[in-house]
Design an enzyme around this catalytic site. Structure first.
Site, PDB file in Angstrom:
ATOM      1  N   HIS A 122       0.834  -1.199   0.000  1.00  0.00           N
ATOM      2  CA  HIS A 122       0.000   0.000   0.000  1.00  0.00           C
ATOM      3  C   HIS A 122       0.869   1.248   0.000  1.00  0.00           C
ATOM      4  CE1 HIS A 122      -3.330   2.708   0.757  1.00  0.00           C
ATOM      5  NE2 HIS A 122      -4.155   1.689   0.583  1.00  0.00           N
ATOM      6  N   HIS A 123       0.456   2.240  -0.802  1.00  0.00           N
ATOM      7  CA  HIS A 123       1.232   3.473  -0.913  1.00  0.00           C
ATOM      8  C   HIS A 123       1.217   4.280   0.381  1.00  0.00           C
ATOM      9  CE1 HIS A 123       3.609   6.300  -3.018  1.00  0.00           C
ATOM     10  NE2 HIS A 123       3.096   6.125  -4.228  1.00  0.00           N
ATOM     11  N   ALA A 124       0.294   4.002   1.286  1.00  0.00           N
ATOM     12  CA  ALA A 124       0.306   4.675   2.580  1.00  0.00           C
ATOM     13  C   ALA A 124       1.524   4.269   3.397  1.00  0.00           C
ATOM     14  CB  ALA A 124      -0.967   4.346   3.366  1.00  0.00           C
TER      15      ALA A 124
END
Length: 536
Positions: free
Chosen positions: A142-144
């Site tokens: 996830h880019h988070a």
């Protein structure tokens, strides 16, 4: 508990079924011909030994009360049977089947009740030229949790430089254990984060104002005070919209305006199309050096050439140049923190120019202007900011943006995302298998239905094209145009610059001698007259 910074949390708030916010890659892996093991199980054992050194893969989200603030990370032990799954393909499958399956899997959102990553092992591939066993791996992160540079840092822990995995310590990476506090503790944490973010933003404002002042002084270049304010307003408007000025040069460019509307600038469906293509890095470098271009210039030229061919066939090809949104890392050298440290700039691809030489000059001019601006603007791009009420607003806004098809109604700022991530230049191995390819899979968003991400690996340039399956189902065809544009780049003749003629120096006519000048010259010529009399 460690709370997410504003930029990291934004990738959570913006995620919808039409806009999954994970990144990853498709890897083709090769094992010895006599391998008869279970690679998915071998990979689980390998990851089990490396997890102590991978805190980013051993944490999950904890939401704040009522969504008042950004969620936090708490420690969690991943269930490797859930995070590493095997998918059997029909026997003798190849790249076409792999690309189609990545297109099917990419829209599937990661489970937020678990650590935000997943590995898919594909079996059933056709063997290598000498009977080697081949498998493939599609990763989702996830880019988070990570940006491109942080993902490279994770890969350095997971991958090896030899077929035999290196021995690793089982001591967990240093850091305080992040446990989940009680409800009162969560509320205190939320309030504390708001205060901290507000104070940090306030402390940075004087520095940001100083940078803007320096840019304004340079921009106005000594203009009259009456014109200074107007120019400063124009500069600030350009910063706000991130519209990059392009220097006026041989290409006749002046400034980037709104991008033309294309088939890429639409709202997304929940489908994806994916393709990968590999270019030889050594030849690309030889070619770009002949033209005094950077690697990024070469990448933008090749991708722009492929897009020009694609739109010439599928239409329409705009009369104005396509604009690329190009992520720019703000990460300090040596920083391997698993978070996001990047901003975005705009680059003209010169797709309106049929002449390849003129198009390359256009791209290089645009690149120089972007670098000049971004060097000063990096310090103005905050990665953390107060988030009170932001979760509700961003989540509702993202849903409404897609449902109302706002992308079709707003002016177009950019047409495509093109990202260039540096990677390792030697062969790497994963659980005993040699990694042959590293095709990135990134994020398409409403209004930017095509994302092209490039990563260097083992003397190759691996390019991943991910797009909305309805807007751009022909990613395989676009990948073929990338190869054609690369051959065009190789064949491009070097334009020798004609040296400017030397300036003609005109001899000045001797000045007329006045009586005073004549007397002075006579005094300098006479040794007796030059002598200074002694004081008595």
């Amino acid at each position: 508990m460690e709370q997410l910074a504003g930029l990291d949390a934004s990738f959570l708030y913006l995620e919808t079924p039409q806009m999954p916010m994970h990144v990853g890659a498709l890897h083709l892996l090769e094992l010895p011909a006599d391998y008869d093991g279970d690679y998915a199980e071998d990979l689980r054992e390998h990851m089990r030994s490396r997890l102590p050194q991978l805190p980013a893969l051993r944490r999950q989200l904890l939401s704040m009360p009522l969504g008042l603030s950004n969620p936090g990370w708490v420690d969690a032990e991943p269930d490797l049977d859930e995070h590493i799954v095997e998918i059997a393909l029909p026997e003798d499958s190849g790249m076409a089947e792999l690309e189609a399956l990545v297109g099917e899997l990419h829209p599937q959102l990661l489970d937020r009740a678990r650590p935000l990553w997943k590995f898919h092992v594909f079996t059933g591939l056709a063997p290598g030229p000498e009977g080697q066993v081949r498998v493939a791996l599609y990763t989702q992160l996830h880019h988070a949790a990570v940006d491109g540079q942080a993902a490279v840092a994770l890969a350095q822990v997971i991958l090896d430089t030899a077929p035999e995995p290196r021995s690793t310590t089982t001591t967990p990476a240093r850091g305080k254990r992040r446990s989940a506090p009680g409800k009162l503790g969560l509320l205190r944490t939320a309030v504390s984060q708001q205060l901290s973010q507000t104070l940090k933003l306030a402390r940075n404002l004087p520095g940001a104002a100083g940078v803007l002042g320096q840019m304004a002084a340079s921009y106005v270049g000594g203009a009259a005070a009456g014109a200074t304010l107007d120019k400063l307003r124009g500069l600030l408007a350009g910063v706000a919209s991130q519209t990059t000025a392009v220097v006026r040069g041989k290409t006749g460019l002046s400034q980037l305006g709104p991008a033309p509307r294309t088939r890429f600038n639409v709202s997304l469906s929940d489908t994806r199309s994916f393709a990968g293509v590999t270019l030889p890095l050594a030849e690309l470098n030889r070619t770009r050096r002949r033209h005094h271009a950077s690697l990024n210039d070469a990448v933008l030229f090749v991708i722009g050439g492929a897009l020009r061919r694609f739109l010439t066939k599928h239409g329409p090809l705009p009369r104005k140049p396509l604009i690329a949104a190009v992520p720019v890392s703000t990460r300090a050298a040596g920083d391997t923190t698993s978070n996001n440290q990047a901003t975005m700039s705009l680059m003209s691809l010169g797709t309106h120019l049929a002449d390849p030489a003129a198009r390359l000059a256009h791209v290089m001019a645009s690149s120089r202007a972007m670098k000049a601006q971004m060097g000063q603007l990096k310090s103005l791009m905050p990665t953390d900011f107060p988030s009170l009420g932001i979760p509700w607003l961003m989540q509702a806004g993202a849903m409404l943006y897609g449902r109302a098809r706002v992308a079709e109604k707003l002016p177009v700022i950019a047409n495509v995302v093109i990202s260039n991530v540096p990677g390792p230049q030697l062969p790497l191995y994963l659980a005993g298998a040699q990694m042959l390819t590293n095709y990135p899979t990134s994020i398409a968003v409403h209004g930017l239905a095509l994302n092209v991400t490039v990563q260097t690996y083992n003397q190759s340039l691996d390019i991943g094209l991910i797009a909305c399956g309805e807007a751009v189902p022909e990613t395989a065809e676009l990948a073929a145009y990338v190869e054609t544009a690369f051959m065009e780049f190789q064949a491009l003749a070097v334009v020798e610059e004609t040296p400017e003629p030397a300036p003609v120096v005109k001899k000045r006519a001797p000045a007329k001698k006045t009586p005073a000048k004549k007397a002075a010259m006579k005094k300098r010529a006479d040794p007796v007259l030059r002598r200074t009399p002694k004081a008595e």
